[in-house]
Write an enzyme that holds these catalytic residues in place. Structure first.
Site, PDB file in Angstrom:
ATOM      1  N   GLY A  46       0.828  -1.188   0.000  1.00 37.86           N
ATOM      2  CA  GLY A  46       0.000   0.000   0.000  1.00 37.86           C
ATOM      3  C   GLY A  46       0.868   1.244   0.000  1.00 37.86           C
ATOM      4  O   GLY A  46       1.985   1.227   0.524  1.00 37.86           O
ATOM      5  N   GLN A  51       3.205   9.886   0.626  1.00 39.03           N
ATOM      6  CA  GLN A  51       4.476   9.198   0.847  1.00 39.03           C
ATOM      7  C   GLN A  51       5.466   9.433  -0.283  1.00 39.03           C
ATOM      8  O   GLN A  51       6.648   9.142  -0.134  1.00 39.03           O
ATOM      9  CB  GLN A  51       4.252   7.702   1.062  1.00 39.03           C
ATOM     10  CG  GLN A  51       3.552   7.393   2.372  1.00 39.03           C
ATOM     11  CD  GLN A  51       3.324   5.911   2.529  1.00 39.03           C
ATOM     12  OE1 GLN A  51       2.299   5.383   2.108  1.00 39.03           O
ATOM     13  NE2 GLN A  51       4.300   5.250   3.134  1.00 39.03           N
ATOM     14  N   CYS A  96       5.623   0.072   7.519  1.00 44.19           N
ATOM     15  CA  CYS A  96       5.340   1.222   6.659  1.00 44.19           C
ATOM     16  C   CYS A  96       6.566   1.530   5.816  1.00 44.19           C
ATOM     17  O   CYS A  96       7.694   1.526   6.324  1.00 44.19           O
ATOM     18  CB  CYS A  96       4.978   2.425   7.529  1.00 44.19           C
ATOM     19  SG  CYS A  96       4.577   3.903   6.598  1.00 44.19           S
ATOM     20  N   LEU A  97       6.340   1.813   4.537  1.00 42.27           N
ATOM     21  CA  LEU A  97       7.449   2.143   3.654  1.00 42.27           C
ATOM     22  C   LEU A  97       8.132   3.440   4.074  1.00 42.27           C
ATOM     23  O   LEU A  97       9.302   3.644   3.751  1.00 42.27           O
ATOM     24  CB  LEU A  97       6.955   2.249   2.204  1.00 42.27           C
ATOM     25  CG  LEU A  97       6.406   0.953   1.609  1.00 42.27           C
ATOM     26  CD1 LEU A  97       5.864   1.198   0.207  1.00 42.27           C
ATOM     27  CD2 LEU A  97       7.467  -0.135   1.603  1.00 42.27           C
ATOM     28  N   HIS A 138      -4.715   2.050   7.470  1.00 44.63           N
ATOM     29  CA  HIS A 138      -3.339   2.551   7.565  1.00 44.63           C
ATOM     30  C   HIS A 138      -3.090   3.642   6.528  1.00 44.63           C
ATOM     31  O   HIS A 138      -2.554   4.708   6.837  1.00 44.63           O
ATOM     32  CB  HIS A 138      -2.381   1.361   7.369  1.00 44.63           C
ATOM     33  CG  HIS A 138      -0.940   1.711   7.323  1.00 44.63           C
ATOM     34  ND1 HIS A 138      -0.063   1.332   8.306  1.00 44.63           N
ATOM     35  CD2 HIS A 138      -0.195   2.380   6.403  1.00 44.63           C
ATOM     36  CE1 HIS A 138       1.158   1.762   8.001  1.00 44.63           C
ATOM     37  NE2 HIS A 138       1.099   2.405   6.835  1.00 44.63           N
ATOM     38  N   GLU A 139      -3.507   3.390   5.290  1.00 42.81           N
ATOM     39  CA  GLU A 139      -3.257   4.348   4.208  1.00 42.81           C
ATOM     40  C   GLU A 139      -4.131   5.602   4.337  1.00 42.81           C
ATOM     41  O   GLU A 139      -3.671   6.710   4.062  1.00 42.81           O
ATOM     42  CB  GLU A 139      -3.447   3.684   2.841  1.00 42.81           C
ATOM     43  CG  GLU A 139      -2.519   2.505   2.567  1.00 42.81           C
ATOM     44  CD  GLU A 139      -1.032   2.797   2.723  1.00 42.81           C
ATOM     45  OE1 GLU A 139      -0.617   3.977   2.612  1.00 42.81           O
ATOM     46  OE2 GLU A 139      -0.268   1.855   2.970  1.00 42.81           O
ATOM     47  N   HIS A 142      -2.522   7.937   6.620  1.00 48.40           N
ATOM     48  CA  HIS A 142      -1.484   8.744   5.959  1.00 48.40           C
ATOM     49  C   HIS A 142      -2.085  10.012   5.350  1.00 48.40           C
ATOM     50  O   HIS A 142      -1.497  11.093   5.440  1.00 48.40           O
ATOM     51  CB  HIS A 142      -0.796   7.955   4.845  1.00 48.40           C
ATOM     52  CG  HIS A 142       0.370   7.148   5.291  1.00 48.40           C
ATOM     53  ND1 HIS A 142       1.500   7.698   5.858  1.00 48.40           N
ATOM     54  CD2 HIS A 142       0.592   5.822   5.231  1.00 48.40           C
ATOM     55  CE1 HIS A 142       2.370   6.738   6.131  1.00 48.40           C
ATOM     56  NE2 HIS A 142       1.839   5.586   5.763  1.00 48.40           N
TER      57      HIS A 142
END
Length: 175
Positions: A46, A51, A96-97, A138-139, A142
């Site tokens: 994701g 990001q 998380c990236l 989660h996304e 963000h």
């Protein structure tokens, strides 16, 4: 498609609140393509536009790839919102990236109802459970300037943030 750099904590842009997408344009479709390429390259399941330093309400996901069976189900969510959530909670280990190499258990609603616009401009609603529910929450966080570490205790969150601030000062790049 173009590979885009994923910004890393403590980058302040991760705390920006993303702006709604007014309409699905060729530029939004191109951004989604770039996000898929960047997400797959990372590799991740994701990615929120913020990001890659694009503060718009766009998410790309492909939770099928996590299963490692060679299959793929890339999905884009424009202006996603949670319109309902179960009282039942679920705990899932999240990563998380933008916070590489750190994982922690996070408790979230087990099932959520989401509303979003797809890349064809169609408004849709659907229920998400399991990994899909965790990932979409989660996304969406963000897009609202919230990181998964914000769901941890103050002490754990402070330790993670401090670690990434020190790494940034030393010029350590996570790849």
């Amino acid at each position: 498609m173009a590979l885009r750099e994923i910004i890393i904590l403590p980058d302040k842009r991760l705390r920006e609140i993303s702006k709604p997408v007014a309409e699905v344009t060729p530029e939004i479709r191109k951004l989604a393509d770039d996000m898929f390429e960047s997400m797959y390259d990372a590799p991740g399941i994701g990615l929120a536009a913020i990001q890659i330093a694009e503060p718009v309400r766009l998410i790309t996901m492909d939770i099928v790839r996590k299963e490692g069976n060679g299959k793929s189900d890339p999905r884009a969510f424009i202006n996603p919102e949670i319109v309902g959530a179960s009282a039942e909670m679920n705990v899932y280990e999240e990563g998380c990236l933008s916070i590489p190499e750190y994982y922690a258990d996070v408790e979230r609603p087990a099932v959520v109802r989401i509303r979003y616009t797809d890349l064809d401009g169609n408004v849709k609603e659907e229920d998400a459970d399991g990994l899909f529910a965790t990932c979409i929450q989660h996304e969406i966080d963000h897009l609202d300037g919230v990181l998964f570490v914000d769901h941890l205790s103050k002490l754990k969150r402070a330790m993670v943030v401090r670690k990434f601030e020190k790494a940034a000062k030393r010029g350590i790049k996570y790849v």
